[in-house]
Design a protein around this motif. Structure first.
Motif, PDB file in Angstrom:
ATOM      1  N   ILE A   1     -21.044   6.504   4.940  1.00 36.10           N
ATOM      2  CA  ILE A   1     -20.646   6.614   3.673  1.00 36.10           C
ATOM      3  C   ILE A   1     -19.573   5.430   3.404  1.00 36.10           C
ATOM      4  O   ILE A   1     -18.334   5.570   3.998  1.00 36.10           O
ATOM      5  N   TYR A   2     -19.819   4.766   2.481  1.00 40.79           N
ATOM      6  CA  TYR A   2     -18.814   3.700   2.139  1.00 40.79           C
ATOM      7  C   TYR A   2     -18.299   3.884   0.564  1.00 40.79           C
ATOM      8  O   TYR A   2     -19.116   4.065  -0.391  1.00 40.79           O
ATOM      9  N   GLN A   3     -17.047   3.739   0.316  1.00 36.09           N
ATOM     10  CA  GLN A   3     -16.536   3.813  -1.159  1.00 36.09           C
ATOM     11  C   GLN A   3     -16.250   2.438  -1.424  1.00 36.09           C
ATOM     12  O   GLN A   3     -15.309   1.835  -0.933  1.00 36.09           O
ATOM     13  N   CYS A   4     -16.827   2.042  -2.695  1.00 37.16           N
ATOM     14  CA  CYS A   4     -16.577   0.687  -3.163  1.00 37.16           C
ATOM     15  C   CYS A   4     -15.550   0.753  -4.414  1.00 37.16           C
ATOM     16  O   CYS A   4     -16.047   1.440  -5.413  1.00 37.16           O
ATOM     17  N   CYS A   5     -14.461   0.816  -4.171  1.00 37.68           N
ATOM     18  CA  CYS A   5     -13.151   0.906  -5.266  1.00 37.68           C
ATOM     19  C   CYS A   5     -11.870   0.019  -5.143  1.00 37.68           C
ATOM     20  O   CYS A   5     -12.106  -0.872  -4.177  1.00 37.68           O
ATOM     21  N   SER A   6     -10.959   0.190  -5.781  1.00 38.10           N
ATOM     22  CA  SER A   6      -9.844  -0.578  -5.973  1.00 38.10           C
ATOM     23  C   SER A   6      -8.481  -0.001  -5.749  1.00 38.10           C
ATOM     24  O   SER A   6      -7.615  -0.456  -5.467  1.00 38.10           O
ATOM     25  N   GLY A   7      -8.584   1.612  -5.887  1.00 38.37           N
ATOM     26  CA  GLY A   7      -7.458   2.329  -5.915  1.00 38.37           C
ATOM     27  C   GLY A   7      -6.348   2.225  -4.909  1.00 38.37           C
ATOM     28  O   GLY A   7      -5.259   2.262  -4.810  1.00 38.37           O
ATOM     29  N   SER A   8      -7.085   1.987  -3.401  1.00 41.62           N
ATOM     30  CA  SER A   8      -6.108   1.881  -2.338  1.00 41.62           C
ATOM     31  C   SER A   8      -5.626   0.563  -2.069  1.00 41.62           C
ATOM     32  O   SER A   8      -4.425   0.171  -1.544  1.00 41.62           O
ATOM     33  N   SER A   9      -6.189  -0.555  -2.384  1.00 45.75           N
ATOM     34  CA  SER A   9      -6.152  -1.896  -1.917  1.00 45.75           C
ATOM     35  C   SER A   9      -5.478  -2.705  -2.865  1.00 45.75           C
ATOM     36  O   SER A   9      -4.681  -3.580  -2.724  1.00 45.75           O
ATOM     37  N   ASN A  10      -5.969  -2.458  -4.280  1.00 49.03           N
ATOM     38  CA  ASN A  10      -5.331  -3.227  -5.279  1.00 49.03           C
ATOM     39  C   ASN A  10      -5.080  -2.346  -6.574  1.00 49.03           C
ATOM     40  O   ASN A  10      -5.897  -2.455  -7.440  1.00 49.03           O
ATOM     41  N   PRO A  11      -4.331  -1.558  -6.363  1.00 46.93           N
ATOM     42  CA  PRO A  11      -4.167  -0.207  -7.598  1.00 46.93           C
ATOM     43  C   PRO A  11      -3.602  -0.670  -8.780  1.00 46.93           C
ATOM     44  O   PRO A  11      -2.912  -1.868  -9.026  1.00 46.93           O
ATOM     45  N   ILE A  12      -4.349  -0.293 -10.201  1.00 43.82           N
ATOM     46  CA  ILE A  12      -3.653  -0.579 -11.314  1.00 43.82           C
ATOM     47  C   ILE A  12      -3.521   0.783 -12.020  1.00 43.82           C
ATOM     48  O   ILE A  12      -4.291   1.854 -11.915  1.00 43.82           O
ATOM     49  N   SER A  13      -2.291   0.948 -12.529  1.00 47.50           N
ATOM     50  CA  SER A  13      -2.161   2.336 -13.386  1.00 47.50           C
ATOM     51  C   SER A  13      -2.581   2.322 -14.603  1.00 47.50           C
ATOM     52  O   SER A  13      -3.125   1.269 -15.165  1.00 47.50           O
ATOM     53  N   LEU A  14      -2.852   3.370 -15.161  1.00 43.51           N
ATOM     54  CA  LEU A  14      -3.728   3.454 -16.575  1.00 43.51           C
ATOM     55  C   LEU A  14      -2.775   2.989 -17.656  1.00 43.51           C
ATOM     56  O   LEU A  14      -3.061   2.261 -18.534  1.00 43.51           O
ATOM     57  N   GLY A  15      -1.345   2.920 -17.417  1.00 50.15           N
ATOM     58  CA  GLY A  15      -0.235   2.536 -18.278  1.00 50.15           C
ATOM     59  C   GLY A  15      -0.546   1.067 -18.651  1.00 50.15           C
ATOM     60  O   GLY A  15      -0.616   0.253 -19.479  1.00 50.15           O
ATOM     61  N   LYS A  16      -0.661   0.570 -17.241  1.00 50.97           N
ATOM     62  CA  LYS A  16      -0.700  -1.118 -17.059  1.00 50.97           C
ATOM     63  C   LYS A  16      -2.145  -1.634 -17.757  1.00 50.97           C
ATOM     64  O   LYS A  16      -2.112  -2.565 -18.420  1.00 50.97           O
ATOM     65  N   PHE A  17      -3.096  -0.603 -17.425  1.00 50.27           N
ATOM     66  CA  PHE A  17      -4.401  -0.816 -18.089  1.00 50.27           C
ATOM     67  C   PHE A  17      -4.600  -0.881 -19.458  1.00 50.27           C
ATOM     68  O   PHE A  17      -5.056  -2.019 -20.113  1.00 50.27           O
TER      69      PHE A  17
END
Length: 301
Positions: free
Chosen positions: A133-149
């Protein structure tokens, strides 16, 4: 049995709404935010049971958005998760939304997802008989908060809205505000009651037009029901296994099929690549269709 019961008692649009409500209740009952995540989980369970002892690779992407590089920067097939809210804001229908500004909103470009599928497929062909099982995501390695988004997109929208002519018809005048769910429900519910009464009064007076503010509130509530869970995240997805897979591949494969979310420059991606792609690809056909429809009406007249 529950679906059959609903179908036996309702029909048409009412049936559709009742089935949606039933689906959401069932999903919530088992700990899922909506029917989408619930049925994804059900699908995984069926696959694991059917392929017990055999090869099975599952790739779980987070919120898929426009391409970072391939087939071209900003390429996207249509209006996706975050885009429905962006579009509603651009059309001046939504300015308040439930959300957690400090939460990590996990967005991943579609080409990184495609590359993840290719790498995992290559591994599955070479080393069969395993379950991965592989998770393709950004949250752990290059996180961006909803506020910044939100801040990045709002700054670009206000300063450079004319560059996205199919998305923004005029310069946005209202901010996009994210508040906690309870406050959102109180504000929207409190505003809707007097507006609904005013709408009924207008209809009794012989005016059939729907109040624009009331219509916008209903749009906001509908979008909040569908996407509110994703804008108030209290979780962080990890892609450690996917990065380990990439490291096992050759150097050329890592160059041809990048999967590392750390390469995303969020201000550049959101403000230029994604908004540009949304304007160029997702909304192009809609505008052409509208133009053709207008021309057809003129010819008929």
């Amino acid at each position: 049995d529950k679906i059959s019961d609903v179908k036996a008692r309702y029909s048409g649009k009412v049936l559709e709404k009742k089935l949606v409500d039933l689906g959401i209740r069932e999903a919530n009952n088992y700990g899922w935010s909506d029917t989408y995540t619930f049925t994804k989980w059900l699908g995984e369970q069926l696959l694991m049971k059917a392929l017990a002892g055999r090869s099975l690779t599952i790739v779980r992407p987070s919120i898929i958005e426009s391409a970072l590089e391939e087939p071209s920067p900003g390429w996207i097939e249509g209006v996706k998760v975050a885009d429905a809210i962006i579009l509603a804001y651009a059309r001046e229908k939504v300015s308040l939304f439930p959300g957690k500004r400090s939460g990590i909103i996990d967005v991943i470009p579609v080409d990184l997802v495609a590359n993840s599928i290719i790498l995992s497929l290559a591994e599955a062909i070479c080393e069969s008989g395993q379950r991965r099982i592989y998770q393709c995501c950004s949250g752990s390695s290059n996180p961006i908060s909803l506020g910044k988004f939100i801040d990045y997109l709002m700054t670009e929208a206000k300063s450079n809205y004319a560059a996205y002519d199919q998305l923004f018809y005029r310069r946005p005048t209202k901010p996009f505000i994210a508040v906690n769910r309870k406050l959102f429900d109180v504000v929207v519910g409190g505003m809707r009651v007097p507006l609904s009464i005013a709408g009924k009064a207008l209809r009794l007076a012989g005016q059939n037009r729907e109040l624009k503010v009331l219509k916008n509130l209903d749009t906001t509530r509908s979008l909040a029901t569908i996407f509110g869970f994703y804008t108030a995240p209290d979780y962080i997805f990890r892609n450690d296994s996917l990065m380990a897979l990439a490291s096992r591949m050759g150097e050329l494969d890592r160059v041809l099929f990048p999967v590392d979310a750390r390469q995303i420059d969020w201000p550049l991606y959101l403000c230029k690549i994604h908004l540009g792609g949304l304007n160029r690809y997702a909304l192009k056909e809609r505008k052409l269709y509208s133009l053709r429809a207008t021309q057809t009406r003129k010819k008929a007249a």
